[in-house]
Structure formats: C-alpha cells, structure tokens
Design an enzyme around this catalytic site. Structure first.
Site, PDB file in Angstrom:
ATOM      1  N   ASP A  20       0.852  -1.174   0.000  1.00 40.79           N
ATOM      2  CA  ASP A  20       0.000   0.000   0.000  1.00 40.79           C
ATOM      3  C   ASP A  20       0.901   1.241   0.000  1.00 40.79           C
ATOM      4  OD1 ASP A  20      -2.410   1.453   0.164  1.00 40.79           O
ATOM      5  OD2 ASP A  20      -2.253   1.573   2.342  1.00 40.79           O
ATOM      6  N   ASP A  22      -0.453   5.101   0.954  1.00 45.19           N
ATOM      7  CA  ASP A  22      -0.839   6.002   2.035  1.00 45.19           C
ATOM      8  C   ASP A  22      -0.725   5.291   3.380  1.00 45.19           C
ATOM      9  OD1 ASP A  22      -1.473   8.120   0.343  1.00 45.19           O
ATOM     10  OD2 ASP A  22      -3.497   7.384   0.002  1.00 45.19           O
TER      11      ASP A  22
END
Length: 264
Positions: A20, A22
């Site tokens: 991922d 963020d």
C-alpha cells in the site's frame, strides 16, 4: 509486536511484494521512516514489487513523479491504483460505456484510457472516487442520475484515510450520501475486493506463495491478503494502531512499526 525469530528469512524468501502507499510509504507529502531503505532493498535484492493503492486521485505517472519529489526513483510500471481497477471493470462490463465522475484527474484519465467517456446527462455509471472538490451540487446530480438508472460505483471502500494532518474522509464516506438518498448500494472495486487483488497478482507475475502484502489497514490491506492467500504484514505507521488489531476477527501474520523493519 508480532515478529518471529525467522522473520528475516521469511521476508528474504519472498519474490514479490505488494505494498500500500498512504500510511505505508508516505503521509501526504511526508515520506515515512525507513522507506528509502525498503525501496533500495527491493531493488538490490531484485524483488518484484507493486505499489497498490486504493487512492484514485493520481495516475501511475503522477504517483511516480510524487515519489521522485520525495526522493525516491520508482518507474510507472510499479503502480496500480483503484482508478485503474475501476476502469478495467467498467470496460469489461460495458465496453464503450459512459460515466458521471466525482473524482480527480487520475480517475478520469484511467476511464478515458479504458474507452469510458464522460457523460453528465444519461451515463451508464456514476463513479465516485476521492476528491477535494466534493459539494452538494455534485451529490444532488449524482442522486438524480442513479435514480434514473445509472449504476453506482465506488473506486474503493475506505471510509477514512491518513494524511499529514490526521484522518480524512475517503471514498466510501463520500459515496454514502448518494447511497442513502437513492437506496442503492455502491459496488466498490478497490481492496479488499478480490478483483483488484487478482489484477495486481497478474501484474506482479508472482505466485501467491511467493508474495507478501504490506498495508496499514486491517479492513482493506490485511483482509485482501487473507482472501487471496498471500502472507500479510501490518505496519503501524498509518490507520491501524496495535490496540485496534484485537477488535477484528482475523489477524495479520506479521506486525511491525514500518517498512524499514523488513530490511534492517
């Protein structure tokens, strides 16, 4: 913390990493601790890696340029977003269809690339993604279109997301008023939808046994990994805190403070 004695050996044995962005790589425009070392390690060890983001705001080129501004050199082919997954889904469902979009240029660009045109009169779909230009007029128009037969699509099911200034509303929170006003449930494409994970695995080119997913959210990243049978690693640098983990009925295989712990 959940770090077994053979953690380094397990990590080293993996050929592919899905990460991922963020809350894992950055918060807003601030690179997180250990990210430089992590990316250098991926390149040095010739690992296959893909940054898989539920954010629909930016194109792969923009994501690559953002990391470049933060001091990381990562080419465009290492990024896959919920905007791209959404565009691929709409292309397969309704080739040459049209959409009314509440979102940023990265989402619009992905839809154009998939042959989906913009239409604010009688679209096949209303597509909602993250945006900072959200207003009542757009909600009102989206409600009208959905009530007239347009199908409601969300790029991802995140209610909130991390930023430099704390937690902010994300896609599902923005789609909720439209769902409530119309009585129609949106179909969300991004993690943990297995559809997006299958796209990512194909792009990565690694078998699930050779792959690890890294994320900061139990409700998207970790459950996505569990559902696709890849090893899961939760980092505590984003949304999920250590004390939150026990509130879920499933657990990640590994928990660390941040991605730097994989290569230190």
């Amino acid at each position: 913390m959940q770090i077994p004695e053979n953690f380094k050996e397990i990590v080293a044995s993996k050929k592919g990493f899905i990460s991922d962005m963020d809350g894992v790589i950055y918060h807003g425009n601030r690179l997180l601790d250990g990210v430089h070392e992590f990316v250098d390690w991926l390149k040095r060890e010739n690992k296959e890696f893909l940054f898989l983001t539920n954010s629909s705001e930016r194109s792969p080129k923009e994501l690559s340029q953002k990391l470049q501004r933060l001091g990381l050199s990562v080419s465009e082919d290492h990024f896959y977003s919920s905007a791209m997954a959404t565009a691929s889904f709409l292309q397969s469902q309704c080739p040459g269809g049209s959409a009314y979009v509440i979102g940023e240029p990265g989402l619009v660009y992905a839809l154009y690339e998939a042959g989906i045109s913009m239409n604010d009169y009688n679209p096949d779909y209303v597509v909602v993604g993250e945006t900072r230009s959200y207003n009542f007029e757009k909600i009102e128009h989206a409600v009208k279109l959905v009530l007239n037969g347009a199908k409601l699509i969300g790029t991802n099911p995140d209610l909130t997301g991390p930023s430099e200034n704390g937690i902010i509303p994300a896609c599902k929170a923005l789609a909720s008023p439209i769902e409530i006003a119309t009585g129609k449930s949106a179909y969300f494409i991004g993690k943990p939808n297995p559809l997006m994970m299958r796209h990512a695995m194909k792009k990565l080119g690694c078998h699930r046994a050779e792959t690890m997913i890294i994320g900061d959210r139990m409700d998207t990243d970790i459950i996505a990994g569990i559902q696709t049978e890849v090893d899961t690693l939760l980092v505590l640098s984003g949304v999920t805190a250590l004390e939150d983990v026990d509130s879920f009925s499933y657990r990640p295989q590994f928990i660390v403070n941040g991605v730097g712990d994989l290569c230190r």
